[in-house]
Write a protein that holds these residues in place. Structure first.
Motif, short mmCIF file in Angstrom:
data_model
loop_
_atom_site.label_atom_id
_atom_site.label_comp_id
_atom_site.label_asym_id
_atom_site.label_seq_id
_atom_site.Cartn_x
_atom_site.Cartn_y
_atom_site.Cartn_z
N LEU A 97 20.35 -5.60 -5.71
CA LEU A 97 19.83 -5.98 -7.02
C LEU A 97 20.22 -7.44 -7.26
CD1 LEU A 97 20.86 -2.81 -9.08
CD2 LEU A 97 18.92 -3.15 -7.54
N ARG A 98 19.26 -8.20 -7.75
CA ARG A 98 19.48 -9.64 -7.86
C ARG A 98 19.51 -10.10 -9.32
NH1 ARG A 98 18.87 -11.14 -2.59
NH2 ARG A 98 17.62 -9.67 -1.37
N CYS A 99 20.29 -11.14 -9.53
CA CYS A 99 20.46 -11.67 -10.88
C CYS A 99 20.62 -13.19 -10.77
CB CYS A 99 21.73 -11.05 -11.49
SG CYS A 99 22.31 -11.82 -13.01
N PRO B 285 25.65 -15.62 -3.19
CA PRO B 285 25.38 -16.20 -1.87
C PRO B 285 25.03 -17.68 -1.88
CG PRO B 285 23.53 -14.85 -2.61
CD PRO B 285 24.62 -14.65 -3.61
N ASP B 286 24.47 -18.19 -2.97
CA ASP B 286 23.95 -19.55 -2.90
C ASP B 286 24.22 -20.37 -4.16
OD1 ASP B 286 20.54 -18.36 -3.48
OD2 ASP B 286 22.31 -18.42 -4.76
N GLY B 287 25.16 -20.00 -4.98
CA GLY B 287 25.49 -20.77 -6.16
C GLY B 287 24.59 -20.53 -7.36
N SER B 288 23.51 -19.77 -7.19
CA SER B 288 22.70 -19.46 -8.36
C SER B 288 22.49 -17.95 -8.48
CB SER B 288 21.35 -20.18 -8.32
OG SER B 288 20.59 -19.76 -7.22
N ASN B 289 22.24 -17.27 -7.37
CA ASN B 289 22.04 -15.83 -7.43
C ASN B 289 23.36 -15.08 -7.44
OD1 ASN B 289 19.01 -15.27 -7.07
ND2 ASN B 289 19.43 -16.82 -5.53
N SER C 32 12.45 -5.49 -11.51
CA SER C 32 12.61 -4.77 -12.78
C SER C 32 12.74 -3.27 -12.51
CB SER C 32 11.44 -5.05 -13.72
OG SER C 32 10.22 -4.73 -13.10
N HIS C 33 12.11 -2.82 -11.43
CA HIS C 33 12.19 -1.41 -11.08
C HIS C 33 12.26 -1.28 -9.56
CE1 HIS C 33 10.48 2.95 -11.78
NE2 HIS C 33 11.72 2.94 -11.32
N GLN C 34 13.20 -0.50 -9.07
CA GLN C 34 13.37 -0.28 -7.63
C GLN C 34 13.47 1.22 -7.38
OE1 GLN C 34 14.68 -2.94 -5.04
NE2 GLN C 34 14.05 -1.34 -3.64
N VAL C 35 12.60 1.69 -6.48
CA VAL C 35 12.67 3.09 -6.06
C VAL C 35 13.14 3.10 -4.61
CG1 VAL C 35 11.43 5.25 -5.75
CG2 VAL C 35 10.77 3.70 -7.60
N THR C 36 14.14 3.89 -4.31
CA THR C 36 14.67 3.92 -2.96
C THR C 36 15.01 5.34 -2.56
OG1 THR C 36 16.30 2.91 -1.48
CG2 THR C 36 17.09 3.61 -3.63
N PHE D 229 23.04 -10.62 -21.58
CA PHE D 229 22.59 -9.59 -20.65
C PHE D 229 21.17 -9.86 -20.18
CE2 PHE D 229 25.74 -6.14 -20.65
CZ PHE D 229 26.59 -6.58 -21.63
N GLY D 230 20.91 -9.52 -18.93
CA GLY D 230 19.55 -9.54 -18.42
C GLY D 230 18.79 -8.31 -18.89
N GLN D 231 17.53 -8.24 -18.52
CA GLN D 231 16.68 -7.15 -18.96
C GLN D 231 16.89 -5.88 -18.14
OE1 GLN D 231 12.64 -7.92 -19.95
NE2 GLN D 231 13.39 -9.01 -21.72
N GLY D 232 17.63 -6.00 -17.05
CA GLY D 232 17.97 -4.81 -16.29
C GLY D 232 17.04 -4.53 -15.13
N THR D 233 17.59 -3.80 -14.17
CA THR D 233 16.81 -3.24 -13.06
C THR D 233 16.94 -1.74 -13.14
OG1 THR D 233 17.09 -5.10 -11.55
CG2 THR D 233 16.64 -2.95 -10.57
N ARG D 234 15.80 -1.07 -13.22
CA ARG D 234 15.85 0.40 -13.23
C ARG D 234 15.84 0.87 -11.78
NH1 ARG D 234 15.31 4.16 -16.74
NH2 ARG D 234 14.48 2.81 -18.36
N LEU D 235 16.93 1.46 -11.34
CA LEU D 235 17.03 1.98 -9.98
C LEU D 235 16.79 3.48 -10.00
CD1 LEU D 235 17.75 1.60 -6.96
CD2 LEU D 235 20.12 2.08 -7.58
N THR D 236 15.83 3.91 -9.20
CA THR D 236 15.55 5.33 -9.07
C THR D 236 15.78 5.72 -7.62
OG1 THR D 236 13.86 5.20 -10.80
CG2 THR D 236 13.82 7.15 -9.38
N VAL D 237 16.70 6.63 -7.40
CA VAL D 237 17.01 7.12 -6.05
C VAL D 237 16.37 8.49 -5.90
CG1 VAL D 237 18.81 7.64 -4.38
CG2 VAL D 237 19.16 5.83 -6.08
N VAL D 238 15.54 8.63 -4.87
CA VAL D 238 14.82 9.91 -4.68
C VAL D 238 15.23 10.58 -3.37
CG1 VAL D 238 12.86 9.17 -6.06
CG2 VAL D 238 12.86 8.76 -3.60
#
Lengths: 115, 115
Positions: free
Chosen positions: B21-23, B70-74, B9-13, B106-115
């Motif tokens: 990011l996966r769905c 990659p695998d028929g679901s993701n 749901s949240h990724q800081v990189t 739509f999915g709920q989203g991934t918040r990506l924060t790049v620092v």
């Protein structure tokens, strides 16, 4: 370039008031969709309008598609605090090759309904 | 009710790092999409995917981006070397058929924060 302009950007009203938000373009769209987005969540589809002049009702929400299919409006009657959210219009992107298979979104109208 | 799920749901990189990011789209849907929303701006189309290949992509979707099923679901979105301006909410969506007149979920989203 296809653009969807939404107005107003922000709207703050009291519970029980009526309101209308607009979605305008200089381009013709085969259909327009209205979404509602809550903070931190993805857009959720409310309605799709397809035919020029079409009117669709969803409880207290009335959606209209312009005759020329370049604009749409969303009217809310007797707004409730639960109507608070971001309202987005979106249309299918097209180029000279036909449908691009993607959605073009407006910036949205942020509605706040105070009790 | 079937839904599109996104992780994390949240990724800081850190700038320059790769992120994935996966769905998980709705199981009987055939069309998959990635959109992004920079804070305070509109939802923007990145890419659509059908039959194991990209069907459309926007100007934003440059060589730093790639998608894979990659695998028929993701359904994944990879950003090879993140930049500060990649900070945004990333939404995955899926639909039964091409987007026009068809609901995209739509999915709920991934918040990506790049620092």
């Amino acid at each position: 370039t296809q653009l969807l302009e939404q107005s107003p950007q922000f709207l703050s009203i009291q519970e029980g008031e009526n309101l209308t938000v607009y979605c305008n373009s200089s381009s013709v769209f085969s259909s327009l969709q209205w979404y509602r987005q809550e903070p931190g969540e993805g857009p959720v589809l409310l309605v799709t309008v397809v035919t020029g002049g079409e009117v669709k009702k969803l409880k207290r929400l009335t959606f209209q598609f312009g005759d020329a299919r370049k604009d749409s409006s969303l009217h809310i009657t007797a707004a409730q605090p639960g109507d608070t959210g971001l309202y987005l219009c979106a249309g299918e992107g097209r180029n000279y090759g036909g449908s691009q298979g993607n959605l073009i979104f407006g910036k949205g109208t942020k509605l706040s309904v105070k009790p | 009710e079937p839904e599109v799920t996104q992780t994390p749901s949240h990724q800081v990189t850190q700038m320059g790092q790769e992120v994935i990011l996966r769905c998980v789209p709705i199981s009987n849907h055939l069309y998959f999409y990635w959109y992004r929303q920079i804070l305070g701006q509109k939802v923007e189309f990145l890419v659509s995917f059908y039959n194991n290949e990209i069907s459309e992509k926007s100007e934003i979707f440059d060589d730093q981006f790639s998608v894979e099923r990659p695998d028929g679901s993701n359904f994944t979105l990879k950003i090879r070397s993140t930049k500060l301006e990649d900070s945004a909410m990333y939404f995955c969506a899926s639909s039964e058929s091409r987007v026009s007149n068809t609901e995209a979920f739509f999915g709920q989203g991934t918040r990506l924060t790049v620092v």
